[in-house]
Each structure stands twice: as structure tokens, then as C-alpha cells.
Enzyme design. Structure first.
Site, PDB file in Angstrom:
ATOM      1  CG  ASN A 125      -1.927   0.965   1.179  1.00 31.13           C
ATOM      2  OD1 ASN A 125      -2.434   1.140   2.287  1.00 31.13           O
ATOM      3  ND2 ASN A 125      -2.350   1.453  -0.030  1.00 31.13           N
ATOM      4  CG  ASN A 140      -8.470   8.409   0.544  1.00 28.25           C
ATOM      5  OD1 ASN A 140      -7.920   7.482   0.973  1.00 28.25           O
ATOM      6  ND2 ASN A 140      -9.737   9.103   0.855  1.00 28.25           N
ATOM      7  CB  CYS A 174      -4.142   5.605   6.327  1.00 28.91           C
ATOM      8  SG  CYS A 174      -3.180   4.524   5.021  1.00 28.91           S
ATOM      9  N   GLY A 175      -3.776   2.857   8.601  1.00 28.02           N
ATOM     10  CA  GLY A 175      -3.161   2.132   9.332  1.00 28.02           C
ATOM     11  C   GLY A 175      -1.725   1.870   8.528  1.00 28.02           C
ATOM     12  CG  ASN A 216     -11.752   2.336   3.228  1.00 27.12           C
ATOM     13  OD1 ASN A 216     -11.660   2.822   2.253  1.00 27.12           O
ATOM     14  ND2 ASN A 216     -11.863   2.810   4.663  1.00 27.12           N
ATOM     15  CB  CYS A 263      -6.862  -1.509   3.492  1.00 29.77           C
ATOM     16  SG  CYS A 263      -7.713  -0.069   4.293  1.00 29.77           S
ATOM     17  N   GLY A 264      -4.585  -0.808   6.182  1.00 29.94           N
ATOM     18  CA  GLY A 264      -4.338  -1.491   7.273  1.00 29.94           C
ATOM     19  C   GLY A 264      -5.697  -1.264   8.469  1.00 29.94           C
ATOM     20  CB  THR A 265      -8.341   1.034   8.956  1.00 20.56           C
ATOM     21  OG1 THR A 265      -8.409   1.480   7.711  1.00 20.56           O
ATOM     22  CG2 THR A 265      -7.588   2.225   9.714  1.00 20.56           C
TER      23      THR A 265
END
Length: 280
Positions: A17, A78, A87-88, A191, A218-220
């Protein structure tokens, strides 16, 4: 910033990512939607899933009021220029940059985000652990992809998620289009994660991120997917290894918070062309 030179940039990724990092401690850069879009374009720009602006919270006009002014703030955009709360993967890369640039000491450090303060731990092996805060379930909803209707859990991690535990082939899903969502549940977009169980300790996930499209990670989203996977196993807390197209992360969900651990990689640095930046 010298008028004859464009801004300095770095490029990094967390489980593929990827992000453009713009150091801007005093908030001097005019980061317009069109500039973000140009930076993230993989043909006319550097190419990325988003932009991480490194700024002191005191220099950011719209920083949340509970963020101390001397904290490094992750101003995340974004790829379409829209602002995201959290954003993780980005916060791991952000923390790695702070340490490599000498702006923070290795180990535990605070990072400000629009979803609030996040405690981050950088590790000697290059992995970074982020306290993602509580994963708050606020309902259920549904979407439809490739002729299948999927129900899922609505999860708030500072940004909204619809995480669907499924039993169909993940690779067969067409995520080139935006999965439809209920605007009454997700008025600001969402998301959408699709997660499939491998065994009691591991899952696979694909994700379509709002404002971006399908991303390698995607971290979250991995935290939301873990919440959905745990619920499918009749649990509300626990640990899962999450395999995404860009790599592997580990997620722990407790009664009070959640943590995400994964790699953070810096791959390049340079300076943008001044004329390109001016017209972007």
C-alpha cells in the site's frame, strides 16, 4: 521553499500500500486535490495510493482540537485528493520516515491523525506496531460484487468499513468497480473488505478503498476484516494473521483497543520538478 525547486518527497509502502511522503513541518505546501491526484497518478506522476504530508499539528488549520500542537501529524489524502481520517499502513510508513529522518527516536512515539492520537512502536526488524484504537461496530450492511450479495459488519476505525466474511473464491471477485453501499449507513463512503478464513489463526483479505479503488493492502481494513473473521468464529476478541495481496500483517483485537503490526519500507527520495508542481 526555494522558488527554483519543487518540494522534497519520499516514497514508501506498507505491504505494498504505497504513499508519497511530503515533509512540510510548517504547513507551507498548498496541497490541492489536483496536486494529490497528479502525484498519485502512475503515469503522469510518481504513483501512489495516497499522500502523507508530514506536518506539525500546530501548523495544520483543521487538526482535531485534542491533538497537542507539537505532535507530528499525518495529513493523509486519498489518491483522488479526498481527506481520510486514518490509514493503518500509512501511519507505519509515516513513523518509519520520522525515525529515519531523525525527527523521532526509535521505539514508541505519538502520531496525530484526524482519528485522534495513535501510539506507534518502531522495531529494529523494520516492522511497526500501531495502536489502532477500538474497533467500534455500528451495525450491519450489505454489498454486491460479481453477482454475489454479501452481508457484513459496519466497523468504525476512525474511518468507515464494511467487512464481509465470505466463503466464495476471493480471486474471482471483480473489484474494478466501486462496490455499492447503503448511503444511510455510510454517508461519507466506505472501505469494503472481503475476508475468507484459512484456519483458526489466519485469513485472506481483499479490499476496495474509497477514493482509491482496490489496493494491495489497507491497514484499518485488516483490523475490520479481523473483527468480521472473529465474529464468524463466534468471538469478539483475538489475534489473526491477515494475508493481503501485498504481504502479511498481524492484528490483535481486545476489549478496549486493537493493534496492527507489519512492515514499513522507504524506497526512494527526491525533489519534484518546480514547474511540474506549479502546474499540477
Amino acid at each position: 521553499m526555494q522558488s527554483s525547486q519543487g518540494p522534497v518527497f519520499f516514497k514508501g509502502h506498507g505491504t505494498e500500500n504505497d504513499f508519497v511522503i511530503l515533509p512540510d513541518p510548517d504547513g507551507e505546501l498548498k496541497l490541492t486535490d489536483s496536486r494529490v491526484q497528479a502525484l498519485c497518478d502512475r503515469r503522469r506522476g510518481l504513483g501512489a495510493d495516497g499522500v502523507l504530508r508530514v506536518v506539525r499539528s500546530a501548523a495544520l488549520q483543521d487538526a482535531p482540537p485534542d491533538i497537542p500542537g507539537d505532535v507530528w501529524f499525518m495529513d493523509y489524502r486519498n489518491a483522488d485528493g479526498s481527506i481520510a481520517e486514518m490509514c493503518g499502513n500509512g501511519v507505519r510508513v509515516f513513523a518509519r520516515y520520522l525515525v529515519e529522518a531523525g525527527l523521532a527516536a526509535p521505539g514508541e512515539l505519538p502520531v496525530g491523525t484526524r482519528a485522534g492520537m495513535r501510539s506507534v512502536i518502531t522495531r529494529p526488524d523494520g516492522r511497526v506496531t500501531v495502536d489502532m484504537g477500538p474497533a467500534t461496530i455500528f451495525g450491519e450492511s450489505a454489498t454486491e460484487v460479481s453477482g454475489h450479495r454479501f452481508t457484513g459488519v459496519a466497523v468504525d476505525l476512525g474511518n468507515p468499513h464494511l467487512a464481509c466474511a465470505i466463503d466464495v473464491d476471493l480471486d474471482a471477485l471483480d473489484l474494478t468497480a466501486v462496490p455499492p453501499h447503503d448511503a444511510t449507513v455510510f454517508p461519507n463512503g466506505v472501505n469494503v473488505e472481503f475476508v475468507r478464513r484459512i484456519d483458526s489463526a489466519q485469513v485472506r483479505m481483499r479490499v476496495h478503498e474509497r477514493g482509491v479503488g482496490e489496493t494491495r493492502s489497507c491497514g484499518t481494513g485488516t483490523v475490520a476484516a479481523t473483527v468480521a473473521a472473529l465474529r464468524a468464529d463466534g468471538r469478539t476478541t483475538g489475534h489473526r494473521v491477515v494475508h493481503i495481496p501485498g504481504g502479511t500483517v498481524e492484528v490483535e483485537v481486545t476489549d478496549t483497543t486493537s493493534t496492527l503490526t507489519g512492515p514499513a519500507v522507504l524506497v526512494a527520495e527526491g525533489r519534484l520538478d518546480a514547474e511540474w508542481w506549479q502546474h499540477a
